[in-house]
Design a protein around this motif. Structure first.
Motif, PDB file in Angstrom:
ATOM      1  N   SER A 152       5.030  -5.386  11.023  1.00 26.58           N
ATOM      2  CA  SER A 152       6.483  -5.190  11.127  1.00 26.58           C
ATOM      3  C   SER A 152       6.991  -5.199  12.573  1.00 26.58           C
ATOM      4  O   SER A 152       8.062  -5.723  12.851  1.00 26.58           O
ATOM      5  CB  SER A 152       6.882  -3.866  10.469  1.00 26.58           C
ATOM      6  N   LYS A 156       0.849  -1.210   0.000  1.00 20.71           N
ATOM      7  CA  LYS A 156       0.000   0.000   0.000  1.00 20.71           C
ATOM      8  C   LYS A 156       0.878   1.251   0.000  1.00 20.71           C
ATOM      9  O   LYS A 156       1.929   1.262   0.659  1.00 20.71           O
ATOM     10  CB  LYS A 156      -0.927   0.002   1.215  1.00 20.71           C
ATOM     11  N   THR A 172       6.468  -1.875   6.423  1.00 20.63           N
ATOM     12  CA  THR A 172       7.614  -1.022   6.766  1.00 20.63           C
ATOM     13  C   THR A 172       8.941  -1.769   6.829  1.00 20.63           C
ATOM     14  O   THR A 172       9.952  -1.276   6.325  1.00 20.63           O
ATOM     15  CB  THR A 172       7.348  -0.339   8.123  1.00 20.63           C
TER      16      THR A 172
END
Ligand SMILES: *Cc1c(COP(=O)(O)O)cnc(C)c1O
Length: 253
Positions: free
Chosen positions: A203, A36, A221
């Motif tokens: 993450s 995203k 991330t």
């Protein structure tokens, strides 16, 4: 910036260690690469690095991005799905992790009857009870599962998903992940069904999630770096110039 392949081997080592601590096989855990806000080139990068699942949280963003992206990855919807986006979502995604209400189940079912789709879904459960999080209350899961089994023959229910409340300490997520696994185990027993998928961990807390039984960890991330904080979410230029054309556009409102 570090090469994705290097990052990935570090992440894979952590997954492997977490599996070993929990007595699980490494094969039970797959990474959903959360692309995203990134462009089609990130999907390509993920695919080239051996990641075969991409996760997106918005239907419109995927509608633009998927036709521009390498073919091969499986596309999973991980963000809230509005009733009026079910039709394109069923065209775009192989899996929907974020089914969070009985109404949405009914809508997915009726559109599938119409189109012949066979949606694979997870129920998103708000096990932590935190108000800001999406997901159905654990108390509503039984009714949702019963509805799917009794009235939604086209829907394949494959398991549960959850989001843990944000915390700097991954251990804070453990009770949430454990509660989701327990709920899954109880639901399997009560209904005599198999729910093999547990989508949990991001993450910051994926190692804990793997220890608690996750089969899909959703990583953004840690793989692709911080997402730029842009209003509207997407940082890649393509979305702004999305023409509204293409095979999926006609079913987007
Ligand atoms: C963005 C997102 C992720 C990935 O979060 P990271 O912390 O960047 O790994 C996972 N799950 C959902 C539902 C998301 O929206």
């Amino acid at each position: 910036m570090t090469e994705l392949s290097e990052i990935l081997s570090a992440v894979n080592a952590k997954i492997k260690a977490a599996c070993a601590r929990a007595g699980r096989s490494r094969d039970e855990v797959e990474i959903v690469a959360v692309t995203k806000t990134h462009g089609p080139e990130t999907v390509r990068e993920a695919w080239d690095a051996g990641l075969s699942i991409v996760g997106e949280n918005k239907v419109q963003e995927a509608a633009w991005k998927k036709p521009e992206s390498v073919t091969g990855p499986s596309w999973h919807l991980i963000g809230h799905l509005q009733g009026n986006k079910v039709r394109p979502a069923l065209m775009l995604f192989d899996f929907i992790h974020s089914v969070d209400s009985l109404r949405l189940i009914e809508r997915i079912s009726s559109i599938s009857e119409e189109t012949g789709a066979r949606p694979h879904i997870l129920l998103e459960v708000n096990v932590s009870g935190e108000k800001s999080k999406t997901g159905m209350e654990p108390g509503l899961v039984d009714e949702a599962v019963r509805a799917i089994l009794e009235r939604c023959p086209r829907i394949e229910l494959e398991g549960f998903m959850t989001m843990a409340p944000f915390s700097a300490n991954p251990e804070d997520s453990r009770p949430v992940f454990r509660a989701l696994r327990n709920l899954r185990d109880e639901t399997e027993r009560r209904f005599g069904i198999s729910l093999p998928r547990l989508s949990m961990g991001m993450s910051g807390d994926y190692e804990v999630a793997v220890e608690e039984g996750a089969t899909w960890i959703r990583l953004g991330t840690v793989l692709f770096g911080e997402r730029p904080k842009v209003k509207g979410g997407a940082s890649f230029s393509g979305l702004d110039s999305y023409s509204g054309e293409g095979p999926v556009a006609k079913v987007l409102d």
